[in-house]
Write an enzyme that holds these catalytic residues in place. Structure first.
Site, PDB file in Angstrom:
ATOM      1  N   HIS A 144      -2.317  -8.740   2.292  1.00  0.00           N
ATOM      2  CA  HIS A 144      -1.921  -7.486   2.966  1.00  0.00           C
ATOM      3  C   HIS A 144      -3.009  -7.160   3.997  1.00  0.00           C
ATOM      4  O   HIS A 144      -3.314  -8.000   4.852  1.00  0.00           O
ATOM      5  CB  HIS A 144      -1.721  -6.426   1.882  1.00  0.00           C
ATOM      6  CG  HIS A 144      -1.006  -5.171   2.289  1.00  0.00           C
ATOM      7  ND1 HIS A 144      -0.330  -5.044   3.461  1.00  0.00           N
ATOM      8  CD2 HIS A 144      -0.894  -3.964   1.656  1.00  0.00           C
ATOM      9  CE1 HIS A 144       0.186  -3.814   3.544  1.00  0.00           C
ATOM     10  NE2 HIS A 144      -0.141  -3.140   2.467  1.00  0.00           N
ATOM     11  N   HIS A 191       5.503 -12.932   7.306  1.00  0.00           N
ATOM     12  CA  HIS A 191       5.732 -11.543   6.899  1.00  0.00           C
ATOM     13  C   HIS A 191       6.906 -11.500   5.931  1.00  0.00           C
ATOM     14  O   HIS A 191       7.837 -12.302   6.038  1.00  0.00           O
ATOM     15  CB  HIS A 191       6.040 -10.643   8.112  1.00  0.00           C
ATOM     16  CG  HIS A 191       5.788  -9.200   7.830  1.00  0.00           C
ATOM     17  ND1 HIS A 191       6.752  -8.369   7.307  1.00  0.00           N
ATOM     18  CD2 HIS A 191       4.672  -8.448   7.965  1.00  0.00           C
ATOM     19  CE1 HIS A 191       6.237  -7.163   7.145  1.00  0.00           C
ATOM     20  NE2 HIS A 191       4.976  -7.180   7.536  1.00  0.00           N
ATOM     21  N   SER A 235       0.827  -1.219   0.000  1.00  0.00           N
ATOM     22  CA  SER A 235       0.000   0.000   0.000  1.00  0.00           C
ATOM     23  C   SER A 235       0.855   1.261   0.000  1.00  0.00           C
ATOM     24  O   SER A 235       0.574   2.201  -0.746  1.00  0.00           O
ATOM     25  CB  SER A 235      -0.972   0.001   1.176  1.00  0.00           C
ATOM     26  OG  SER A 235      -0.320  -0.285   2.378  1.00  0.00           O
ATOM     27  N   ARG A 295       3.247  -5.094  16.977  1.00  0.00           N
ATOM     28  CA  ARG A 295       1.852  -4.627  16.930  1.00  0.00           C
ATOM     29  C   ARG A 295       0.920  -5.739  17.437  1.00  0.00           C
ATOM     30  O   ARG A 295      -0.053  -5.484  18.154  1.00  0.00           O
ATOM     31  CB  ARG A 295       1.482  -4.204  15.494  1.00  0.00           C
ATOM     32  CG  ARG A 295       2.339  -3.064  14.974  1.00  0.00           C
ATOM     33  CD  ARG A 295       2.130  -2.809  13.484  1.00  0.00           C
ATOM     34  NE  ARG A 295       2.509  -3.958  12.668  1.00  0.00           N
ATOM     35  CZ  ARG A 295       2.353  -4.029  11.360  1.00  0.00           C
ATOM     36  NH1 ARG A 295       1.815  -3.013  10.696  1.00  0.00           N
ATOM     37  NH2 ARG A 295       2.740  -5.104  10.691  1.00  0.00           N
ATOM     38  N   ASP A 328      -2.174  -8.606  11.959  1.00  0.00           N
ATOM     39  CA  ASP A 328      -3.558  -8.974  11.697  1.00  0.00           C
ATOM     40  C   ASP A 328      -4.049 -10.163  12.516  1.00  0.00           C
ATOM     41  O   ASP A 328      -5.242 -10.464  12.523  1.00  0.00           O
ATOM     42  CB  ASP A 328      -3.739  -9.266  10.195  1.00  0.00           C
ATOM     43  CG  ASP A 328      -3.474  -8.024   9.371  1.00  0.00           C
ATOM     44  OD1 ASP A 328      -3.899  -6.938   9.799  1.00  0.00           O
ATOM     45  OD2 ASP A 328      -2.825  -8.129   8.316  1.00  0.00           O
TER      46      ASP A 328
HETATM   47  N1  HAX Z   1       0.698 -19.807   6.049  1.00  0.00           N
HETATM   48  C1  HAX Z   1       1.086 -20.725   5.142  1.00  0.00           C
HETATM   49  N2  HAX Z   1       2.100 -20.565   4.296  1.00  0.00           N
HETATM   50  C2  HAX Z   1       2.788 -19.427   4.386  1.00  0.00           C
HETATM   51  C3  HAX Z   1       2.474 -18.435   5.316  1.00  0.00           C
HETATM   52  C4  HAX Z   1       1.366 -18.648   6.164  1.00  0.00           C
HETATM   53  N3  HAX Z   1       0.952 -17.746   7.048  1.00  0.00           N
HETATM   54  N4  HAX Z   1       3.344 -17.413   5.174  1.00  0.00           N
HETATM   55  C5  HAX Z   1       4.179 -17.750   4.156  1.00  0.00           C
HETATM   56  N5  HAX Z   1       3.816 -18.962   3.674  1.00  0.00           N
HETATM   57  C6  HAX Z   1       4.393 -19.652   2.516  1.00  0.00           C
HETATM   58  C7  HAX Z   1       4.213 -18.765   1.288  1.00  0.00           C
HETATM   59  O1  HAX Z   1       2.881 -18.876   0.769  1.00  0.00           O
HETATM   60  C8  HAX Z   1       5.268 -19.296   0.382  1.00  0.00           C
HETATM   61  O2  HAX Z   1       4.783 -20.527  -0.168  1.00  0.00           O
HETATM   62  P1  HAX Z   1       5.153 -20.965  -1.677  1.00  0.00           P
HETATM   63  O3  HAX Z   1       6.627 -21.178  -1.657  1.00  0.00           O
HETATM   64  O4  HAX Z   1       4.348 -22.197  -1.874  1.00  0.00           O
HETATM   65  O5  HAX Z   1       4.747 -19.834  -2.561  1.00  0.00           O
HETATM   66  C9  HAX Z   1       6.396 -19.648   1.360  1.00  0.00           C
HETATM   67  O6  HAX Z   1       5.777 -19.774   2.647  1.00  0.00           O
HETATM   68  C10 HAX Z   1       7.465 -18.578   1.439  1.00  0.00           C
HETATM   69  O7  HAX Z   1       6.849 -17.341   1.694  1.00  0.00           O
HETATM   70  P2  HAX Z   1       7.627 -16.218   2.534  1.00  0.00           P
HETATM   71  O8  HAX Z   1       8.821 -15.818   1.763  1.00  0.00           O
HETATM   72  O9  HAX Z   1       7.790 -16.650   3.935  1.00  0.00           O
HETATM   73  O10 HAX Z   1       6.542 -15.057   2.589  1.00  0.00           O
HETATM   74  P3  HAX Z   1       6.295 -13.875   1.527  1.00  0.00           P
HETATM   75  O11 HAX Z   1       7.262 -12.802   1.819  1.00  0.00           O
HETATM   76  O12 HAX Z   1       6.256 -14.391   0.138  1.00  0.00           O
HETATM   77  O13 HAX Z   1       4.820 -13.423   1.878  1.00  0.00           O
HETATM   78  C11 HAX Z   1       3.066 -12.930   3.355  1.00  0.00           C
HETATM   79  C12 HAX Z   1       4.538 -12.742   3.061  1.00  0.00           C
HETATM   80  C13 HAX Z   1       2.653 -12.009   4.485  1.00  0.00           C
HETATM   81  C14 HAX Z   1       2.238 -12.535   2.112  1.00  0.00           C
HETATM   82  C15 HAX Z   1       2.816 -14.412   3.743  1.00  0.00           C
HETATM   83  O14 HAX Z   1       3.495 -14.712   4.937  1.00  0.00           O
HETATM   84  C16 HAX Z   1       1.329 -14.736   3.912  1.00  0.00           C
HETATM   85  O15 HAX Z   1       0.667 -15.044   2.917  1.00  0.00           O
HETATM   86  N6  HAX Z   1       0.793 -14.697   5.170  1.00  0.00           N
HETATM   87  C17 HAX Z   1      -0.608 -14.907   5.416  1.00  0.00           C
HETATM   88  C18 HAX Z   1      -1.433 -13.687   5.039  1.00  0.00           C
HETATM   89  C19 HAX Z   1      -1.160 -12.545   5.998  1.00  0.00           C
HETATM   90  O16 HAX Z   1      -1.210 -12.691   7.201  1.00  0.00           O
HETATM   91  N7  HAX Z   1      -0.924 -11.343   5.443  1.00  0.00           N
HETATM   92  C20 HAX Z   1      -0.735 -10.108   6.252  1.00  0.00           C
HETATM   93  C21 HAX Z   1       0.721  -9.680   6.339  1.00  0.00           C
HETATM   94  C22 HAX Z   1       0.898  -8.426   7.153  1.00  0.00           C
HETATM   95  C23 HAX Z   1       0.316  -7.275   6.420  1.00  0.00           C
HETATM   96  O17 HAX Z   1       0.759  -6.834   5.378  1.00  0.00           O
HETATM   97  N8  HAX Z   1      -0.752  -6.754   6.933  1.00  0.00           N
HETATM   98  O18 HAX Z   1      -1.377  -5.804   6.279  1.00  0.00           O
END
Ligand code: HAX
Length: 423
Positions: free
Chosen positions: A263, A309, A233, A318, A364
């Site tokens: 996000h 994250h 964002s 947070r 979150d």
């Molecule tokens: N549950 C399951 N699998 C997860 C995971 C979770 N909570 N977090 C990461 N992974 C997986 C990813 O999907 C990725 O899988 P693939 O290799 O199959 O694609 C792998 O672990 C490596 O990912 P990463 O490098 O650890 O994480 P990214 O930097 O790519 O993504 C995210 C970060 C926040 C998007 C990710 O951890 C996620 O999807 N979390 C769940 C959704 C979430 O809580 N989002 C909010 C984040 C905070 C925020 O921005 N708030 O606004």
């Protein structure tokens, strides 16, 4: 002139000079490199631009102008906005001055409500909120001044003016959308004697006899204010604003990114997940039941919302702040107990699965359970609250970017063929 603007007017020439010298003396020094893997991985970890409002340390989380978040959880959102912009907390005169300025700009034009009323009744509250902001672009002072031919050196002043006017309206817009979308009756008039969060609580009209919901909203709006410059964002808002689109365009653009489930929408997804657990087990499950539920979710190819994250490698402070609030104010609540139970289980499960680089909770994971407890149960609304707060960081970043004359964002993309030839 507001005292906030006065402070920035004093600071900006010195910071401009400091950065000019930094670039003059060290402009060719390298701060980052880019690997082929990073070029295919969402630019993860590439240090490619500057944001001074806050920073995120993988081991400590959010640091706002040098203040680790957990040391300033007591401050008001209005104070954090002043801090993001100036690097220091306002004194009481400066705080009152900013609150007074907000109260001059509470009025949301009628055409915004008329527009929102034409939308389908089941529209997502984030769609309504972002449309409301975009519609108010009609009011932009920056746009009018630009059309009149203002000098580049004045850009930041009108970004600040638009930003303050927009921030004044956001809790009112958000509360009005809550009432419209969930059939809560007529809109209520804001009260200039209440603080920013107090007005929000007043306008959504959820009973708060103890005043604890008001305290929660002060904390909520403070905690979500900023998370450095590279998140979806903030980066989207930064990019759009760099084209000299005004804050209404840029904030709306940034918040459209916040509306994604990876996000800001994760707070809605997270409470949905917690309520599913509650329904499935007819209450708070045992640790073993919770563990099995998490594995089933992962095995079905879905993420566990609220965990992981892109930058953090520790429990998000947070999240810790929200859990501390819940432990102090909430006792014997199944939903909050499931959230704390997940904190005991999920990091272990994600570590065992071995994919997520960060198995710890993010912001979150806990916020929804607290809102739910106090009666704000419509979880598809939660990202609007995140948005009301995050606009502060976006605006603070924009004011400084225009003050420092940062040019239009334009990184270079390359083709796969180019990479193959080059390596
Ligand atoms: N549950 C399951 N699998 C997860 C995971 C979770 N909570 N977090 C990461 N992974 C997986 C990813 O999907 C990725 O899988 P693939 O290799 O199959 O694609 C792998 O672990 C490596 O990912 P990463 O490098 O650890 O994480 P990214 O930097 O790519 O993504 C995210 C970060 C926040 C998007 C990710 O951890 C996620 O999807 N979390 C769940 C959704 C979430 O809580 N989002 C909010 C984040 C905070 C925020 O921005 N708030 O606004």
């Amino acid at each position: 002139m507001t005292l906030l603007k006065q402070e920035l007017t004093n600071q900006i020439p010195k910071v401009r000079e400091d950065i000019k010298n930094l670039i003059h003396e060290n402009g060719e020094s390298q701060i980052s490199t880019v690997s082929v893997a990073q070029a295919y991985s969402g630019l993860r970890g590439i240090k490619a631009f500057v944001c001074d409002t806050s920073s995120v340390s993988p081991e400590k989380g959010l640091i706002i102008r040098g203040n680790p978040l957990l040391e300033i959880t007591h401050i008001l959102p209005e104070e954090v906005f002043f801090l993001l912009l100036t690097g220091r907390l306002p004194n009481s005169e400066e705080l009152t001055d900013l609150q007074k300025e907000y109260s001059k700009h509470f009025k949301i034009p009628d055409y915004v409500w008329s527009l929102l009323e034409t939308l389908p009744g089941d529209s997502h509250p984030m769609t309504m909120f972002n449309l409301g902001i975009l519609a108010m672009q009609h009011e932009s002072v920056f746009r009018k001044k630009y059309d009149e031919g203002m000098a580049k050196s004045e850009y930041w002043e009108h970004i600040l003016e638009d930003g303050i006017r927009l921030l004044a309206k956001l809790p009112i817009l958000g509360a009005g959308i809550y009432r419209m979308r969930f059939g809560k009756g007529d809109r209520i008039d804001p009260d200039p004697n209440l603080d920013w969060s107090g007005n929000f609580v007043h306008l959504i009209d959820i009973p708060d006899p103890s005043g604890d919901f008001h305290k929660l909203m002060q904390l909520y709006f403070m905690l979500h204010c900023d998370h450095e410059g590279g998140n979806v964002s903030a980066f989207a808002a930064h990019t759009v604003a760099s084209a000299l689109s005004d804050p209404y365009y840029a904030v709306s653009a940034g918040l459209n990114g916040l509306a994604g489930p990876l996000h800001g929408l994760a707070n809605q997804e997270c409470l949905k997940f917690v309520l599913k657990i509650h329904d499935h087990f007819s209450g708070a499950p045992t640790s073993e039941e919770l563990r099995g539920f998490c594995w089933d979710r992962l095995n079905s190819g879905r993420v566990i919302p609220g965990y992981g994250h892109a930058v953090l490698r520790c429990p998000d402070p947070r999240f810790t702040a929200f859990i501390n609030f819940g432990k102090k104010h909430i006792h014997g609540d199944d939903i909050f107990d499931i959230v704390t139970g997940l904190f005991d289980i999920v990091p272990e499960v994600l570590t065992e699965q071995g994919k997520a680089k960060n198995p710890w909770p993010n912001v979150d994971a806990a916020s929804g359970s607290l809102l739910y407890y106090y009666g704000l149960k419509q979880f598809n609304y939660y990202t609007v609250l995140f948005s009301i707060s995050r606009a502060m960081g976006m605006i603070a970043q924009m004011v400084w970017e225009r003050a420092l004359g940062i040019p239009i964002t334009r990184p270079k993309s390359v083709t796969t063929e180019w990479i193959k030839k080059t390596i």
